[in-house]
Design an enzyme around this catalytic site. Structure first.
Site, PDB file in Angstrom:
ATOM      1  N   TYR A   1      -0.129   2.295  -3.871  1.00 17.37           N
ATOM      2  CA  TYR A   1      -0.042   2.891  -5.207  1.00 17.37           C
ATOM      3  C   TYR A   1      -1.259   2.535  -6.058  1.00 17.37           C
ATOM      4  O   TYR A   1      -1.811   3.382  -6.761  1.00 17.37           O
ATOM      5  CB  TYR A   1       1.232   2.447  -5.925  1.00 17.37           C
ATOM      6  CG  TYR A   1       2.511   2.821  -5.208  1.00 17.37           C
ATOM      7  CD1 TYR A   1       2.629   4.009  -4.492  1.00 17.37           C
ATOM      8  CD2 TYR A   1       3.614   1.988  -5.247  1.00 17.37           C
ATOM      9  CE1 TYR A   1       3.796   4.346  -3.843  1.00 17.37           C
ATOM     10  CE2 TYR A   1       4.794   2.319  -4.598  1.00 17.37           C
ATOM     11  CZ  TYR A   1       4.882   3.499  -3.896  1.00 17.37           C
ATOM     12  OH  TYR A   1       6.038   3.833  -3.251  1.00 17.37           O
TER      13      TYR A   1
ATOM     14  N   GLY B   1      -1.277  10.449   5.781  1.00 17.22           N
ATOM     15  CA  GLY B   1      -1.426  11.137   4.507  1.00 17.22           C
ATOM     16  C   GLY B   1      -0.158  11.738   3.936  1.00 17.22           C
ATOM     17  O   GLY B   1      -0.199  12.372   2.880  1.00 17.22           O
TER      18      GLY B   1
END
Length: 157
Positions: free
Chosen positions: A129, A93
């Site tokens: 992304y 993360g």
């Protein structure tokens, strides 16, 4: 944890930049000097900012960014120059936290855009992304002047 870099972080930022260059197979173009990096990040006229990702007190990633400007939106933008997380710390993360932190900064600073580039072969990054809604701008091509070409053009009438 995400935090803003300080001048004492320049050596670790330098190491992360070199690790990024190695990942991108671009070590042959790195001419990084820590004194210049320190001046450009923390001097009288900073050109860029850095935020760091930490895990258990150790810096494991960074994002280097700066402001640009959209004439069409009549607003500043935030441009991410580099994002890198050490390979052994990926999937925890940190990359998403760095990007989210920058998105929040862009909103707080009244930016109309948050943009970055990615190498066309970097499929894991592209998929990452796109997973949170970023859209690839296929109609734009990046141009660059460096080295002798930049020097020659600067001398042109």
């Amino acid at each position: 944890m995400i935090r803003s870099a300080t001048p004492s972080d320049v050596p670790v930022i330098s190491r992360l930049i070199r690790a990024l260059a190695e990942y991108e197979k671009l070590t042959h173009v790195v001419t990084l000097r820590e004194e210049e990096l320190r001046e450009h990040l923390f001097g009288d006229r900073p050109y860029a900012e850095v935020v760091l990702a930490e895990e258990a007190g150790q810096v494991v990633g960074f994002a280097l960014f700066f402001h640009n400007y959209s004439t069409f939106l009549s607003k500043p933008g935030l441009y991410l120059e580099d994002l890198f997380v050490l390979p052994e710390h990926r999937g925890r993360g940190h990359g998403k936290a760095l990007l989210s932190h920058l998105a929040k900064l862009a909103v707080e600073r009244g930016c109309g855009r948050f943009e970055w580039s990615v190498l066309d072969w970097n499929t894991p990054a592209i998929e990452f992304y796109e997973s949170f809604g970023a859209e690839m701008q296929r109609e734009w091509k990046l141009f660059r002047l460096t080295g002798e070409a930049l020097q020659r053009f600067a001398r042109a009438v």
